[in-house]
Write a protein that holds these residues in place. Sequence first.
Motif, PDB file in Angstrom:
ATOM      1  N   LEU A  89       0.878  -1.292  -0.105  1.00 59.14           N
ATOM      2  CA  LEU A  89      -0.032  -0.093   0.120  1.00 59.14           C
ATOM      3  C   LEU A  89       0.769   1.128   0.027  1.00 59.14           C
ATOM      4  N   LYS A  90       0.745   2.070  -0.995  1.00 60.34           N
ATOM      5  CA  LYS A  90       1.567   3.198  -1.014  1.00 60.34           C
ATOM      6  C   LYS A  90       0.608   4.725  -1.336  1.00 60.34           C
ATOM      7  N   TYR A  91       1.061   5.696  -0.358  1.00 54.07           N
ATOM      8  CA  TYR A  91       0.316   6.906  -0.449  1.00 54.07           C
ATOM      9  C   TYR A  91       1.568   7.710  -0.914  1.00 54.07           C
ATOM     10  N   THR A  92       1.107   8.519  -1.745  1.00 56.70           N
ATOM     11  CA  THR A  92       1.984   9.758  -2.224  1.00 56.70           C
ATOM     12  C   THR A  92       1.375  11.180  -2.396  1.00 56.70           C
ATOM     13  N   VAL A  93       1.815  12.039  -1.474  1.00 53.12           N
ATOM     14  CA  VAL A  93       1.238  13.515  -1.738  1.00 53.12           C
ATOM     15  C   VAL A  93       2.558  14.030  -2.362  1.00 53.12           C
ATOM     16  N   ALA A  94       2.220  15.116  -3.254  1.00 53.72           N
ATOM     17  CA  ALA A  94       3.155  15.894  -3.727  1.00 53.72           C
ATOM     18  C   ALA A  94       2.883  17.311  -4.112  1.00 53.72           C
TER      19      ALA A  94
END
Length: 768
Positions: A333-338
Amino acid sequence: MLQPYHCGIRTRSVRISLAMAMASGLSLGVNNAGAALEEIVVTAQKRQESLQDTPIAVSAFTATAIQDKGIQNIAEVAAFTPNLVFDTTSPVSGLSSGAVVFIRGIGNTDFSLTTDPGVGTYIDGVYMSRSAGGVLDVLDVERIEVLRGPQGTLFGRNTIGGAISITSRKPADTLQGTLELTAGNFERRDARGSIDVPLTARLRSTFAVSSKQRDGYVDRVLVGDKLGNEDQLALRGTLVFEASDALEFQFSLDHTRIDEQSAGSSLVAFTPGAGTVGWSLANFGDVGQGLAALSQYVTTDRDRSFATGRNGTQLDITGGSLISSLRLGNADLKYTVALRETEGEFFRDPDNSPEVITETLNPDYEHRQLSHELQLTGSALDDRLQYIAGLYYFEEEGTDNVFVPVHLPTPDLSAGFPAVISNFADVDNNSEAAYLQLGWYLNDRWSVTGGVRHTRDEKRFDYTQYIGADLDGGPLPFFPGAVNEDGIFSPGLAPLVGNGSGSTRDAFEETTYKLGLEATLDDGTLLYYSFSQGFKSGGFVLRYVEAVPEIRSFEPETLDSHELGLKWQSPDDRLRLNAAIFHADYDQVQVTFFDSLGGPITANAGTVDIKGLELELTAMPTERWLLEAGYGYIDASYDEINPIPGLSLSIDKNAKLVNTPEQSFNLGLEYSWLQAGNEWALRVDYSYSDDVHNDSQNSPFLFQRAYDNWNASLRYSIGERIDLVLFGKNLADERYIESGDSNFGLGFHEANYNRPREYGITARYRFL
């Protein structure tokens, strides 16, 4: 790690060269048991897997391959990738770093905030929505992958033509680093370095810096400066924290400062248009005499310009991302905020003369984007089921105020007058998406793939558009087109859209699908078929010269793509051949035209039929020789043309797509040997491109006939720590048009040519 290389020459020679390359790779590999190609690992499907097991047409470049090929920015991978065209400046902008990317004939030449690119660029999975500053440095890059065809079921932000996916290098767990210095002609002075610092057993860091400087190559003879120089500083830092064996956080921050002259351009023609006619009438009262006077500034010298207007590109680009990864048994599970921000200014004098036919000034460019992506990848049912699922949210805000000093004729063509076209533009866009892709292994040979994506985009455009006498909005000596009873023009400003100001918005929604069938033969050969759909939302025309009652808009474009591919590697791992044939129905194609007074407009040109093929060959006949070759072919033609009234130059079904050469061929040959325990490596690269039209209206002034290019390098490596590299680029000093602006409405035609022959030396040191 060894990478595919792609080159091109004319049809008969292409076939002969490929046949010879394959034959030589097969025959020379005999009795060389120590020679073998290294495995290429990619993440094209969001999981690590061999390139040969990936049922997608993808070209991959590792950090070693990037160094060996002398790639300095991501645009240069186009010389090694079939059916990829990557220009470094956007027409109508003057940007020295304006990415214009096309894959298989699909892309976008316009840089404006109200249009979207046809090919997506992703840094560690983070989508970059704008072309300004998009010619990225390859600083601290682990791998670049070029995926051809729609990729909506694999990426957060949908991409209709393909994707350029950049993976940054993660910090090592030991103290180490590199330092690289380059010097060359055009006063080239590059310096870059990186250092990995482990802070604790679970916290690692890496920091990198790159400074690039070199002189321009187009002389502005009346001013004394040079267009097309390079002056960039890039910084990047990454922290990786392993909170536990299952949980990891990666925080990255980057900043780039660009302070350069405008892109190199020169004047190739003047023709009768609103700008040249207006200037001629204002100065001579006679159009013929005015055009004769302007002709002195047309030059056949590609590196000479008579421009005196304001020029330059200044951009500050900052980005930050946080990637949180959690291991859940057979799933990740991967969460990316950019967040990414760009601000700056850029200018150009497109008529390349000391006269004010027209100029473009973008002094207030700002853009900010924020994205969130939640992605789950994993396997189930004893690994027979592979899945990728994701939720994506994206928002952006931007401002681009454009001022265009220009001479225009009065409506009755009795006189000309100086004016300033003022385009104030603000955008506020957001996108939401959900996607899912499943792969099911039926048995040891057969597998099927299915995917679905739903996208909803909302766009708002606020505008103020008018013609005034100066940059401050001073009233014109008359109001063009508005007269009183006595036929006398009234003072004032001329609105260009409606009453001059307003706001418009629209929403675009689409569900797209992917289907695939794969077969793995007993010898490991992969055969695959895929059907994939692409979608790019519509938008609004940002800039106006010709008055219109309301904002021009354009509809979404869609793509139905069929691909049949093969990936084969010889049993001795010395020869690799990847091939793909494709056919696509490209509907409501968004292209850039010019209206009758010279304003750039994006419109839906019609429906295009695209078919072609790609071949990539890598061979290591002995442990000293490496051969890399590739071939791309595209047959693209309009099936239907949408009527678009008011164009300065109309198109018909015989029109050719912009940036779409029919054939391209690349060939690289490298020979390495040991001497006194140290390694020498000689590399020669050749590339060929067929005829190219550099604008959608197929202007003869921007048509580029087939051309080729030669690069070479000689590397001397002292142990594992020191490299000395002599290099030469464009050794034959071949000059060709890469981009340009052919504006029949205003009457000027400018071309951006490639850089002349360059050479230099690089010294590289690694400490371990």
